[in-house]
Design a protein around this motif. Structure first.
Motif, PDB file in Angstrom:
ATOM      1  N   ALA A  97       0.817  -1.218   0.000  1.00 28.41           N
ATOM      2  CA  ALA A  97       0.000   0.000   0.000  1.00 28.41           C
ATOM      3  C   ALA A  97       0.845   1.261   0.000  1.00 28.41           C
ATOM      4  O   ALA A  97       0.351   2.343  -0.350  1.00 28.41           O
ATOM      5  CB  ALA A  97      -0.925  -0.002   1.215  1.00 28.41           C
ATOM      6  N   GLY A  98       2.121   1.137   0.374  1.00 28.47           N
ATOM      7  CA  GLY A  98       2.977   2.308   0.526  1.00 28.47           C
ATOM      8  C   GLY A  98       2.872   2.856   1.939  1.00 28.47           C
ATOM      9  O   GLY A  98       1.843   2.718   2.605  1.00 28.47           O
ATOM     10  N   GLY A  99       3.967   3.466   2.413  1.00 31.26           N
ATOM     11  CA  GLY A  99       3.951   4.055   3.739  1.00 31.26           C
ATOM     12  C   GLY A  99       5.122   3.595   4.569  1.00 31.26           C
ATOM     13  O   GLY A  99       6.168   3.192   4.037  1.00 31.26           O
ATOM     14  N   MET A 146       3.434 -12.274  -2.410  1.00 29.46           N
ATOM     15  CA  MET A 146       2.895 -12.271  -3.765  1.00 29.46           C
ATOM     16  C   MET A 146       1.903 -11.128  -3.954  1.00 29.46           C
ATOM     17  O   MET A 146       1.879 -10.474  -5.007  1.00 29.46           O
ATOM     18  CB  MET A 146       2.224 -13.613  -4.077  1.00 29.46           C
ATOM     19  N   ALA A 147       1.091 -10.864  -2.926  1.00 30.50           N
ATOM     20  CA  ALA A 147       0.133  -9.757  -3.014  1.00 30.50           C
ATOM     21  C   ALA A 147       0.857  -8.428  -3.206  1.00 30.50           C
ATOM     22  O   ALA A 147       0.435  -7.575  -3.988  1.00 30.50           O
ATOM     23  CB  ALA A 147      -0.736  -9.720  -1.762  1.00 30.50           C
ATOM     24  N   ALA A 148       1.972  -8.247  -2.486  1.00 37.03           N
ATOM     25  CA  ALA A 148       2.736  -7.008  -2.624  1.00 37.03           C
ATOM     26  C   ALA A 148       3.367  -6.886  -4.004  1.00 37.03           C
ATOM     27  O   ALA A 148       3.428  -5.804  -4.581  1.00 37.03           O
ATOM     28  CB  ALA A 148       3.814  -6.938  -1.542  1.00 37.03           C
ATOM     29  N   MET A 166      -5.147 -11.587   0.435  1.00 34.76           N
ATOM     30  CA  MET A 166      -6.251 -10.847  -0.176  1.00 34.76           C
ATOM     31  C   MET A 166      -6.464  -9.514   0.535  1.00 34.76           C
ATOM     32  O   MET A 166      -6.754  -8.490  -0.097  1.00 34.76           O
ATOM     33  CB  MET A 166      -7.520 -11.692  -0.131  1.00 34.76           C
ATOM     34  N   ALA A 167      -6.313  -9.509   1.865  1.00 35.37           N
ATOM     35  CA  ALA A 167      -6.448  -8.257   2.606  1.00 35.37           C
ATOM     36  C   ALA A 167      -5.338  -7.279   2.225  1.00 35.37           C
ATOM     37  O   ALA A 167      -5.581  -6.079   2.058  1.00 35.37           O
ATOM     38  CB  ALA A 167      -6.424  -8.537   4.108  1.00 35.37           C
ATOM     39  N   ALA A 168      -4.107  -7.782   2.085  1.00 38.18           N
ATOM     40  CA  ALA A 168      -2.983  -6.922   1.688  1.00 38.18           C
ATOM     41  C   ALA A 168      -3.227  -6.321   0.305  1.00 38.18           C
ATOM     42  O   ALA A 168      -2.993  -5.130   0.084  1.00 38.18           O
ATOM     43  CB  ALA A 168      -1.688  -7.726   1.697  1.00 38.18           C
ATOM     44  N   ALA A 169      -3.705  -7.141  -0.629  1.00 41.18           N
ATOM     45  CA  ALA A 169      -4.002  -6.654  -1.975  1.00 41.18           C
ATOM     46  C   ALA A 169      -5.124  -5.620  -1.943  1.00 41.18           C
ATOM     47  O   ALA A 169      -5.078  -4.607  -2.665  1.00 41.18           O
ATOM     48  CB  ALA A 169      -4.373  -7.820  -2.883  1.00 41.18           C
TER      49      ALA A 169
END
Length: 419
Positions: A247-249, A314-316, A379-382
């Motif tokens: 998400a960045g940060g 993988m989501a990242a 999925m939450a990270a994505a």
């Protein structure tokens, strides 16, 4: 059925204290069944899997209470040797109680465990090892019965064909009160194995070599109670770091086991994230678009890249610049989350145990369902990195391994609510 509603597009920032390790707390709870005397576990995570383990202990006759991050377990009245099928179905790691029950009572009856559907998890290695320790094992209608003549295991030399974490734990739990010496070759080297052995040593066990490929256990007649602090959860740490990377940060992750997380951190650093590790905290800053990881990411037993961190990384990388290649060498069905990520706009091609992730400019919110613990976290990270809103169902899987998940994400500025 509860769901998470997640609205992405916000940079994440803040401090987060890491929970106690699920994969450490569960075998330690099983180990508390052995011997006599009350054991107090500090930093015990509040998870549905921990409550399932507590119910198994209670069913066996233990007194077990969990409150404010502490689990208190008194095995003095424990005489049960059978785990009901409905309790075995609640969590995949319930099989580890087999070694502890055999070590205490000399017999055990159970069924094949449930939990996340990650493909077959054969228990042949567990059973073969317990036979070496003197157990006679029979299978009747899906219920497995183990019995040791005379009630006490006998030390043996055991060569594992694969460094299985579960099999290593079961051997330790059965052998710690056995007659004589047990030598385990090709043992699992995971940090959670070391935490289990540290707990048992505090109780009077004689164990050497944990963290190496050969573990030597000298059986003892008596174990006493103790206090023990459960190690931090390195997989939960990898999850929250991956979320911020996606998400960045920036994040300061406190109460970490930094050295044990190095196999993950060394890969995450290749994405361009700035990572500053210290003894018990990690600072991460994620700037613009991540870079793809140049080397193939192979999941391996510790000290290799952990399979439990594969999905969240993988989501990242779904929106990284370039293509990343994963190779899953532990579980057959560990790519089940890829369909949901693709529904959110990711470009992922799965070819057997290999997954090629080609970064896309952006992900978009969608209705998706968690099918396992780490896949749900991915999925939450994505969703936190995506444009729009994601409805994530099947979150009972996430509750199995993450303590107050939505509170942790919200504390970093993520927009998430449970409905």
């Amino acid at each position: 059925m509860q769901k998470f509603i997640i609205t992405g597009g916000c940079r994440l920032s803040g401090e987060l204290t890491l929970q106690g390790s699920k994969n450490s707390a569960l075998p330690i709870m099983a180990a508390a069944l052995l011997g006599e005397g009350e054991s107090v576990l500090r930093n015990c995570p509040t998870l549905t899997d921990v409550y399932s383990a507590s119910r198994i202990l209670s069913c066996l006759g233990c007194k077990c209470s969990i409150s404010d991050g502490n689990a208190v377990i008194d095995p003095c009245g424990a005489s049960g040797s059978e785990i009901p099928e409905e309790l075995m179905r609640e969590m995949r790691s319930s099989i580890m109680f087999m070694g502890a029950i055999l070590g205490r009572t000399g017999e055990c009856t159970f069924s094949v465990p449930g939990g996340c559907e990650l493909g077959p998890r054969p228990i042949d290695m567990h059973l073969a090892a317990l036979r070496k320790l003197g157990a006679d094992i029979s299978d009747c209608g899906g219920r497995i019965h183990c019995r040791i003549a005379g009630g006490r295991a006998r030390g043996a030399k055991i060569n594992l064909p694969f460094p299985s974490v579960g099999a290593t734990e079961n051997i330790i739990l059965c052998a710690v009160c056995a007659e004589g010496e047990t030598i385990v070759n090709n043992a699992a080297r995971e940090p959670e194995i070391c935490d289990l052995c540290s707990f048992l040593r505090k109780r009077g066990a004689d164990i050497k070599g944990d963290g190496e490929s050969t573990i030597v256990i000298s059986g003892t007649d008596k174990l006493h109670g103790c206090e023990h602090t459960v190690m931090p959860d390195r997989i939960a740490g990898a999850t929250y770091l991956s979320m911020v990377a996606a998400a960045g940060g920036e994040i300061i992750l406190k109460n970490t086991c930094t050295a044990e997380m190095e196999p993950f951190l060394s890969v995450l650093e290749q994405t361009g994230c700035r990572i500053y590790p210290a003894e018990n905290r990690i600072y991460l800053r994620s700037g613009a678009r991540l870079r793809a990881v140049r080397d193939r990411i192979r999941t391996m037993p510790h000290p290799g890249f952990p399979t439990d961190a594969q999905a969240v990384l993988m989501a990242a990388l779904a929106t990284a610049d370039g293509a990343s290649v994963f190779e899953e060498n532990i579980f057959d069905c560990r790519y089940r989350h890829t369909a949901a990520l693709c529904k959110m706009g990711a470009d992922i091609e799965v070819l057997g145990k290999v997954a090629v992730v080609r970064g896309v400019p952006k992900l978009r919110g969608a209705d998706v369902e968690a099918t396992d613990l780490r896949g749900g976290a991915a999925m939450a990270a994505a969703a936190l990195a995506a444009e729009g809103t994601t409805c994530l169902s099947g979150i009972s899987h996430i509750d199995r391994g993450y303590e107050k998940f939505e509170e942790a994400v919200s504390s970093l500025g993520g927009r998430i609510r449970r409905v």
